[in-house]
Design a protein around this motif. Sequence first.
Motif, PDB file in Angstrom:
ATOM      1  N   GLY A 117     -13.657 -26.081  16.604  1.00 49.36           N
ATOM      2  CA  GLY A 117     -12.640 -26.527  15.655  1.00 49.36           C
ATOM      3  C   GLY A 117     -11.851 -27.698  16.201  1.00 49.36           C
ATOM      4  O   GLY A 117     -12.290 -28.377  17.125  1.00 49.36           O
ATOM      5  N   GLU A 133      -5.050 -27.832   6.908  1.00 49.98           N
ATOM      6  CA  GLU A 133      -6.400 -28.053   7.423  1.00 49.98           C
ATOM      7  C   GLU A 133      -6.852 -27.017   8.442  1.00 49.98           C
ATOM      8  O   GLU A 133      -7.985 -26.591   8.460  1.00 49.98           O
ATOM      9  N   GLU A 134      -5.907 -26.617   9.324  1.00 54.82           N
ATOM     10  CA  GLU A 134      -6.353 -25.757  10.421  1.00 54.82           C
ATOM     11  C   GLU A 134      -6.731 -24.354   9.950  1.00 54.82           C
ATOM     12  O   GLU A 134      -7.359 -23.609  10.694  1.00 54.82           O
ATOM     13  N   TYR A 191      -8.721 -23.908   7.583  1.00 55.64           N
ATOM     14  CA  TYR A 191     -10.026 -24.013   6.944  1.00 55.64           C
ATOM     15  C   TYR A 191     -11.165 -23.764   7.922  1.00 55.64           C
ATOM     16  O   TYR A 191     -12.062 -24.560   8.119  1.00 55.64           O
ATOM     17  N   ARG A 192     -11.079 -22.645   8.609  1.00 61.47           N
ATOM     18  CA  ARG A 192     -12.166 -22.225   9.504  1.00 61.47           C
ATOM     19  C   ARG A 192     -11.971 -20.754   9.798  1.00 61.47           C
ATOM     20  O   ARG A 192     -10.928 -20.191   9.499  1.00 61.47           O
ATOM     21  N   LEU A 193     -12.997 -20.130  10.397  1.00 64.89           N
ATOM     22  CA  LEU A 193     -12.866 -18.718  10.727  1.00 64.89           C
ATOM     23  C   LEU A 193     -11.939 -18.541  11.909  1.00 64.89           C
ATOM     24  O   LEU A 193     -12.012 -19.287  12.882  1.00 64.89           O
TER      25      LEU A 193
END
Lengths: 309, 664
Positions: free
Chosen positions: B446, B550-551, B553-555
């Motif tokens: 990330g 934005e942060e 937007y990930r697992l």
Amino acid sequence: MMKTMSISVLGIIVGVVLVAILPPFLDGIARKVKARIQYRVGPPILQTYYDLQKLFGLPSLRPTENKWFRVAPYLALASAFSAAFLLPYGKWVPVKFSGDIVVFFYVLAMVSVAIIIGAFSTQNAHSNIGGHREMMMVLSVEPILGVALGIFAFKAGTLSLSAIPLKVPASFSTVLAYLLLIYAAYAESGFVPFDIAEAETEIAGGVLVEYSGRLLGVLEYAILAKRLVLLWLLSTFLTIPILRGIALTGVVGGIVVLAVQLILVLVAYPLIAALEATNARYRIDQAVALNTRIFLLSLVVLAVAAVGW
Amino acid sequence: MVIYLLELSLSLFVLGAISGLVVEYKSVMRLSSTFATLASLALIALIVEAYGHLPIKGELLGTPIMIDGLSLVFLAIIGVVGLADAIYTFNYMDKYEKLGKAWVFALAYNAFLASMVLLVTTSHLVWFVFWWEIMTFSAFVLVIWEEKDSLWAGAQYYITMHLTSTLPLLLAMAIGYSVVGSFDGMGFADIAAHIGTLSPGLVKLLYASFLLAFMAKSGMVPLHFWIPSAYASAPSNISTLLSGVMEKMAVYGLVRATFDILKPTVAFGYLVAILGVVTLVVGTLYALKQTNAKRLLAYHSVGQMGYIWLGVAIGITFMKNPDPTLAFIGTLGLAAGLFHALNHALFKGSLFLSAGAVEYAAGTQDLNKVSGLYKIMPWTGVFALLASLGISGVPLFNGFVSKWMIYEAGYYSKNFWFVLGAILALLISAVTLASFIKFYNSAFGGEPNELTSKAKEVPGSMLIGQGILSILCLVIGVFPVVALAIVTLPVGKGVITAGVLGLSFNSIYFSPVLLAIVLGVLFIAFLLFLPARAKETAKPWDCGSTLFPEETYRLRASDYYRPYEKRIGAFYAFGDFFGDLGTEVINRTIAAYVWIGKYFVRTAEIPRVTVENVDDLRDGVTLHLDDALIMPIVRFVKVVGIISKTAVVLVLIVAVAVLAALIW
């Protein structure tokens, strides 16, 4: 020591040619078959070559500074080729750095590992979900594969890639072991209904979503090559027991074996395509549940093999 | 010469231990870790010197010393991990400067390492137990370094050790005394020579007490519950030693006791194997759920110890088999177990150092909070990845070779239960991979977030520490002969043929070097013919979402593998049961200690305090009293002036117990 290690120039040539040329061709056949089943004309047989050619010609976008994003596709492709080099083509094994089936599966699993590392290197939920699904597929398929190998250890008394098909006796448990191996290979390959990591229509390509241009081409090529390698293993495991009654020696014998291996692969691929065209993708929890059930059942088969059937 | 090097190493540890005399915090830390580094280098020199001249017998300060192949394997573990850890400690302990007490650290740290060196070189049961206790105690002092938060972890650790490790070992010592008849004659060989005179019941008791003692120390299920909190709350350089080195002492003890004092029997082998398989499954599946970096690593320590025990168990079960093929499988299993012990020390040591580096830089162990560290701590990232691939058993890394040997030994035993063990080991290896993909990617994958963008790469000495261990993971993975030359010493030569090219046994062979060449050539060829040409950058595609930061937007670490965990949910309940049971036993023990303490220290005089368990003490009474009641010895270290009477009572109880056992 290490007498069994070998390098065969002829094997390298045959192996490289087959693994380099065959995968897009087989994919082309599969696409045609699927199209015909769905009453479509479908793309030309060579369409996958055209696709790859186009992708190789385009530059890639970089969604992250992370170097693993760019390294991963090449690592995946190199791993698929390395695993391919362990298999016999006719009687020629390209680079025999190990004769052991466990090592073979681990080298092949490096393709998945590379894909997953690439998928997680970006900050994209689709890509992360894809990587996460790929991992869960590996998690649930691995034990089934393990049981199949256990049955071979009992019945053939060996885990050597070349010796299993030569020594395996025809029995109840070995037939089931073959079925388990076929199932595991099919699920590992990510054919429908197991195309959960890519899931084009659902998560927009999953592990592939951030890749574009040449990097995407390399990655897709790696996935196709991995499918061929697994299929080639299965075809070898069928060819040699079929032909072992016939004394095949010399170059002619090698060519006959190679021809049979190739024919089996060419026959199997349209069958797989037909299966793909008539099935819908599983959700990941369904796939994990199915694999768990098959694993538990396969333990019974292992017990049967241990008893001696 | 070898004994001289041993003396040199120990003298350096002693110098390190007394470097607290310098007083100034940073100087003490620098000085003591420098001495520990030199001492570890002396140990490595000892291994080189001793190689080929085994066994070596001698005396050190009047205690009998014997260095054989088995000792050498574990000396290698202490030497290499000790070296990396001491270099890492050079700067790492700055983090704890406000706590002071540098002299205690210097003393405990060096005593910890030195006691383990003596533990694996002594040939005498009494001294073995003596050094074992010094090791346990100095580890305890180091585990509770952060005081407040780590006291419960420390209490759990120390009480578990008292009940399940010290007591059984004292019992074993008593039985040993009863056969030999004198304390001086209690060498391993002497006891083994007289073991025939024992009644079958006592022999069983001896097996059981050794097994229990070593189970507790290596954290075998169900005695694993103390591990996660102890490893997570200790400073990371200490977690490295606990997990990388101290756990291995239990493996040493198990092998030494089974092969040199007792006899390896099939039934005992099965028992060890079952413990190993259960532990590798339970430990690793629990690790999959963790989102705290060090707890995750700690649970993996439990799991990996299961692999080691499984390997050793194959050795115990089959090595004395009359069938040469099976005897060979036994040898292979034992060598694989010892090999995995060495490998585990390397990759887990490195991983704890990496977790420590992340904590040092970003100030948290929580994997949900960190992100994108690849950019900020590139070196730590590379070393963490190498070690992660090592523990996951990816080919070309050390973990693969030893795990592969364990699978092969299991499969070729053609025994249903061991084949099943091999299959579970194969499955768990995939789980380990999954878990480390999570570990690596949530910390280093990330993009940097608010917390991590302020962080910076750790000092060079810490990187060197991580680098030594991680690079060895890769080196041993490609050239296993480096490690196999040592780990096959205890099982004899000619069983496993290892050369620069690779290794082979029976008709099986594997050449990691050739794989590395094939993979490398292909990789470079593809890279040259199809270069990525990825010049243009773009933001990751987020479906056009504009509302989410934005942060997110990930697992996150807690999102991984949910469906899989749900599948095996019932299993976790089973493991939790043992955790609760262990906590209950510890609480009861503490209550007993508290009860004794209350009587002597007169807590009852403090108004409105009902003291039933340790939590009551923490809520109602000051910290020092808490220490004094549950851990008399901590108090001794912390408040040297006032020695609690509780300690005296405890010592009296233990002494009476030993005396009673001896007379009986």
